[in-house]
Design a protein around this motif. Structure first.
Motif, PDB file in Angstrom:
ATOM      1  N   ASP A 144      -7.423 -13.348  -3.073  1.00  0.00           N
ATOM      2  CA  ASP A 144      -6.065 -13.649  -3.533  1.00  0.00           C
ATOM      3  C   ASP A 144      -6.026 -14.145  -4.972  1.00  0.00           C
ATOM      4  O   ASP A 144      -5.069 -13.889  -5.698  1.00  0.00           O
ATOM      5  N   VAL A 145      -7.077 -14.875  -5.363  1.00  0.00           N
ATOM      6  CA  VAL A 145      -7.114 -15.482  -6.693  1.00  0.00           C
ATOM      7  C   VAL A 145      -8.514 -15.318  -7.272  1.00  0.00           C
ATOM      8  O   VAL A 145      -9.509 -15.533  -6.580  1.00  0.00           O
ATOM      9  N   PHE A 146      -8.570 -14.941  -8.537  1.00  0.00           N
ATOM     10  CA  PHE A 146      -9.841 -14.851  -9.254  1.00  0.00           C
ATOM     11  C   PHE A 146      -9.821 -15.866 -10.393  1.00  0.00           C
ATOM     12  O   PHE A 146      -8.984 -15.769 -11.293  1.00  0.00           O
ATOM     13  N   VAL A 147     -10.726 -16.836 -10.326  1.00  0.00           N
ATOM     14  CA  VAL A 147     -10.859 -17.828 -11.397  1.00  0.00           C
ATOM     15  C   VAL A 147     -12.030 -17.396 -12.277  1.00  0.00           C
ATOM     16  O   VAL A 147     -13.196 -17.508 -11.893  1.00  0.00           O
ATOM     17  N   ASN A 148     -11.713 -16.908 -13.448  1.00  0.00           N
ATOM     18  CA  ASN A 148     -12.651 -16.302 -14.382  1.00  0.00           C
ATOM     19  C   ASN A 148     -13.197 -17.399 -15.311  1.00  0.00           C
ATOM     20  O   ASN A 148     -12.663 -17.643 -16.380  1.00  0.00           O
ATOM     21  N   ASN A 149     -14.255 -18.065 -14.864  1.00  0.00           N
ATOM     22  CA  ASN A 149     -14.712 -19.266 -15.554  1.00  0.00           C
ATOM     23  C   ASN A 149     -16.106 -19.160 -16.183  1.00  0.00           C
ATOM     24  O   ASN A 149     -16.353 -19.750 -17.228  1.00  0.00           O
TER      25      ASN A 149
ATOM     26  N   THR B 242      -3.566 -13.272  -8.283  1.00  0.00           N
ATOM     27  CA  THR B 242      -3.551 -14.177  -9.427  1.00  0.00           C
ATOM     28  C   THR B 242      -4.900 -14.211 -10.127  1.00  0.00           C
ATOM     29  O   THR B 242      -5.943 -14.280  -9.474  1.00  0.00           O
ATOM     30  N   ILE B 243      -4.844 -14.174 -11.446  1.00  0.00           N
ATOM     31  CA  ILE B 243      -6.032 -14.312 -12.286  1.00  0.00           C
ATOM     32  C   ILE B 243      -5.856 -15.546 -13.159  1.00  0.00           C
ATOM     33  O   ILE B 243      -4.795 -15.723 -13.781  1.00  0.00           O
ATOM     34  N   ILE B 244      -6.871 -16.392 -13.187  1.00  0.00           N
ATOM     35  CA  ILE B 244      -6.848 -17.583 -14.032  1.00  0.00           C
ATOM     36  C   ILE B 244      -8.119 -17.567 -14.868  1.00  0.00           C
ATOM     37  O   ILE B 244      -9.218 -17.723 -14.337  1.00  0.00           O
ATOM     38  N   THR B 245      -7.974 -17.349 -16.162  1.00  0.00           N
ATOM     39  CA  THR B 245      -9.122 -17.299 -17.058  1.00  0.00           C
ATOM     40  C   THR B 245      -9.282 -18.625 -17.786  1.00  0.00           C
ATOM     41  O   THR B 245      -8.324 -19.125 -18.378  1.00  0.00           O
ATOM     42  N   ILE B 246     -10.489 -19.168 -17.726  1.00  0.00           N
ATOM     43  CA  ILE B 246     -10.781 -20.374 -18.491  1.00  0.00           C
ATOM     44  C   ILE B 246     -11.305 -19.930 -19.851  1.00  0.00           C
ATOM     45  O   ILE B 246     -12.428 -19.439 -19.978  1.00  0.00           O
TER      46      ILE B 246
ATOM     47  N   GLY C  92       3.081  -7.365  -9.388  1.00  0.00           N
ATOM     48  CA  GLY C  92       2.828  -8.631  -8.711  1.00  0.00           C
ATOM     49  C   GLY C  92       1.538  -9.319  -9.111  1.00  0.00           C
ATOM     50  O   GLY C  92       1.056 -10.211  -8.405  1.00  0.00           O
ATOM     51  N   ILE C  93       0.966  -8.928 -10.252  1.00  0.00           N
ATOM     52  CA  ILE C  93      -0.256  -9.578 -10.721  1.00  0.00           C
ATOM     53  C   ILE C  93       0.115 -10.660 -11.729  1.00  0.00           C
ATOM     54  O   ILE C  93       0.733 -10.380 -12.759  1.00  0.00           O
ATOM     55  N   LEU C  94      -0.257 -11.891 -11.409  1.00  0.00           N
ATOM     56  CA  LEU C  94      -0.026 -13.028 -12.294  1.00  0.00           C
ATOM     57  C   LEU C  94      -1.330 -13.330 -13.024  1.00  0.00           C
ATOM     58  O   LEU C  94      -2.399 -13.303 -12.421  1.00  0.00           O
ATOM     59  N   ALA C  95      -1.247 -13.618 -14.307  1.00  0.00           N
ATOM     60  CA  ALA C  95      -2.455 -13.895 -15.082  1.00  0.00           C
ATOM     61  C   ALA C  95      -2.182 -15.014 -16.071  1.00  0.00           C
ATOM     62  O   ALA C  95      -1.227 -14.951 -16.847  1.00  0.00           O
ATOM     63  N   TYR C  96      -3.019 -16.027 -16.026  1.00  0.00           N
ATOM     64  CA  TYR C  96      -2.857 -17.204 -16.880  1.00  0.00           C
ATOM     65  C   TYR C  96      -4.141 -17.464 -17.653  1.00  0.00           C
ATOM     66  O   TYR C  96      -5.236 -17.151 -17.188  1.00  0.00           O
ATOM     67  N   VAL C  97      -3.997 -18.074 -18.813  1.00  0.00           N
ATOM     68  CA  VAL C  97      -5.143 -18.512 -19.605  1.00  0.00           C
ATOM     69  C   VAL C  97      -5.095 -20.027 -19.725  1.00  0.00           C
ATOM     70  O   VAL C  97      -4.064 -20.591 -20.125  1.00  0.00           O
ATOM     71  N   VAL C  98      -6.171 -20.682 -19.361  1.00  0.00           N
ATOM     72  CA  VAL C  98      -6.303 -22.129 -19.550  1.00  0.00           C
ATOM     73  C   VAL C  98      -7.264 -22.334 -20.711  1.00  0.00           C
ATOM     74  O   VAL C  98      -8.391 -21.830 -20.689  1.00  0.00           O
ATOM     75  N   ALA C  99      -6.807 -23.047 -21.741  1.00  0.00           N
ATOM     76  CA  ALA C  99      -7.598 -23.217 -22.963  1.00  0.00           C
ATOM     77  C   ALA C  99      -7.930 -24.691 -23.182  1.00  0.00           C
ATOM     78  O   ALA C  99      -7.171 -25.413 -23.826  1.00  0.00           O
ATOM     79  N   PRO C 100      -9.061 -25.148 -22.661  1.00  0.00           N
ATOM     80  CA  PRO C 100      -9.440 -26.553 -22.834  1.00  0.00           C
ATOM     81  C   PRO C 100      -9.951 -26.847 -24.247  1.00  0.00           C
ATOM     82  O   PRO C 100     -10.429 -25.959 -24.957  1.00  0.00           O
ATOM     83  N   GLY C 101      -9.855 -28.124 -24.594  1.00  0.00           N
ATOM     84  CA  GLY C 101     -10.483 -28.607 -25.817  1.00  0.00           C
ATOM     85  C   GLY C 101     -11.867 -29.124 -25.492  1.00  0.00           C
ATOM     86  O   GLY C 101     -12.673 -28.427 -24.884  1.00  0.00           O
ATOM     87  N   VAL C 102     -12.141 -30.363 -25.879  1.00  0.00           N
ATOM     88  CA  VAL C 102     -13.458 -30.959 -25.624  1.00  0.00           C
ATOM     89  C   VAL C 102     -13.446 -31.574 -24.228  1.00  0.00           C
ATOM     90  O   VAL C 102     -12.757 -32.571 -23.984  1.00  0.00           O
ATOM     91  N   VAL C 103     -14.195 -30.987 -23.324  1.00  0.00           N
ATOM     92  CA  VAL C 103     -14.209 -31.410 -21.928  1.00  0.00           C
ATOM     93  C   VAL C 103     -15.533 -32.122 -21.645  1.00  0.00           C
ATOM     94  O   VAL C 103     -16.580 -31.783 -22.209  1.00  0.00           O
ATOM     95  N   ARG C 104     -15.483 -33.109 -20.775  1.00  0.00           N
ATOM     96  CA  ARG C 104     -16.678 -33.866 -20.422  1.00  0.00           C
ATOM     97  C   ARG C 104     -17.600 -33.015 -19.549  1.00  0.00           C
ATOM     98  O   ARG C 104     -17.606 -33.095 -18.331  1.00  0.00           O
ATOM     99  N   THR C 105     -18.369 -32.139 -20.195  1.00  0.00           N
ATOM    100  CA  THR C 105     -19.337 -31.291 -19.513  1.00  0.00           C
ATOM    101  C   THR C 105     -20.642 -31.289 -20.308  1.00  0.00           C
ATOM    102  O   THR C 105     -20.693 -31.727 -21.470  1.00  0.00           O
TER     103      THR C 105
END
Length: 255
Positions: free
Chosen positions: A84-89, A139-143, A182-195
């Motif tokens: 149902d959802v692909f998180v492209n990370n 749904t596609i969510i790309t990091i 019906g394909i939803l696609a979002y881009v999440v664009a982080p800055g400096v993350v604690r990783t």
């Protein structure tokens, strides 16, 4: 807590950093989680330890081998009959693409980065679109990264920033081209993350405190906040946000 009990979600790069936190949060929301890892099985196991065995599937896939990418999608789809959802990370950041590097090092760094960060995700984006087109959408969510929009601070990581720009654009293209299907696609664009990746990057910039001093809030983004945002997007309840880039950097970069 968002209710994802009816969702089967594929998360790539789930063994550490942002991906590990995303897998954990999706599991807490009731999702069936397919957690991909490359070599760190222990990390993937730890990230999904609070998810019941019936709600998780761990799949090893080396993204330098595109055959593994195809097998990953096949296993994920076969597990519950669909995704149902692909998180492209999943992504790698190498520090050998500076302009002063020898040509063979430059070429090798770009080749590895593009294979893991662009070619493998592109294969999965292709599979996702075809799968969602054959069903009722998905749904596609790309990091991505703020580096995809403003460039990298350290030119030694130019290959990384460029690769993030590529998947950013690919995701937005899908959003525009397949919205009526019906394909939803979002881009999440982080800055400096604690990783770990950000900690390694900070070491090239004079240390963590120097990086923190340049940030509007003076602090790094907790990966939990990114996981919470992904969980929200995965519900499919914000359809008209499709195509958007969601900046999460503590007001340090405002477009």
């Amino acid at each position: 807590m968002h209710n994802l009990s009816d969702k089967t979600i594929l998360v790539t790069g789930a063994s550490k950093g942002i991906g590990a936190m995303i897998a954990k949060r999706l599991g807490e929301a009731g999702a069936y989680v397919v957690a991909q890892y490359s070599s760190d099985k222990h990390g993937a196991v730890d990230a999904t330890r609070t998810i019941s065995d019936s709600h998780k599937l761990l799949v090893k896939a080396d993204f330098t081998n595109l055959d593994h990418v195809e097998t990953l999608w096949d296993e994920a789809e076969r597990w519950r009959g669909g995704i149902d959802v692909f998180v492209n990370n999943a992504a790698v950041m190498l520090f050998d693409s500076g302009f002063d590097r020898p040509l063979d090092v430059w070429d090798r760094t770009w080749e590895i980065t593009l294979r893991i960060n662009v070619l493998a995700p592109a294969r999965l984006l292709r599979r996702a679109v075809r799968h969602f087109m054959a069903g009722d959408g998905g749904t596609i969510i790309t990091i991505s990264s703020w580096a995809a929009q403003k460039g990298v601070t350290n030119p030694d990581t130019i290959a990384y920033g460029s690769s993030k720009a590529a998947v950013h654009d690919a995701t937005q293209t899908i959003a525009r081209a397949y919205a009526k299907q019906g394909i939803l696609a979002y881009v999440v664009a982080p800055g400096v993350v604690r990783t770990r990746l950000s900690e390694e990057f900070a070491a090239t910039q004079g240390g963590e405190q120097k990086v923190s001093d340049m940030l509007a809030m003076g602090e790094w983004v907790p990966p939990e906040e990114i996981a919470e945002l992904v969980s929200f997007l995965a519900t499919g309840n914000v359809r008209h946000l499709s195509g958007a880039t969601l900046d999460i950097n503590g007001a340090s970069y405002i477009r």
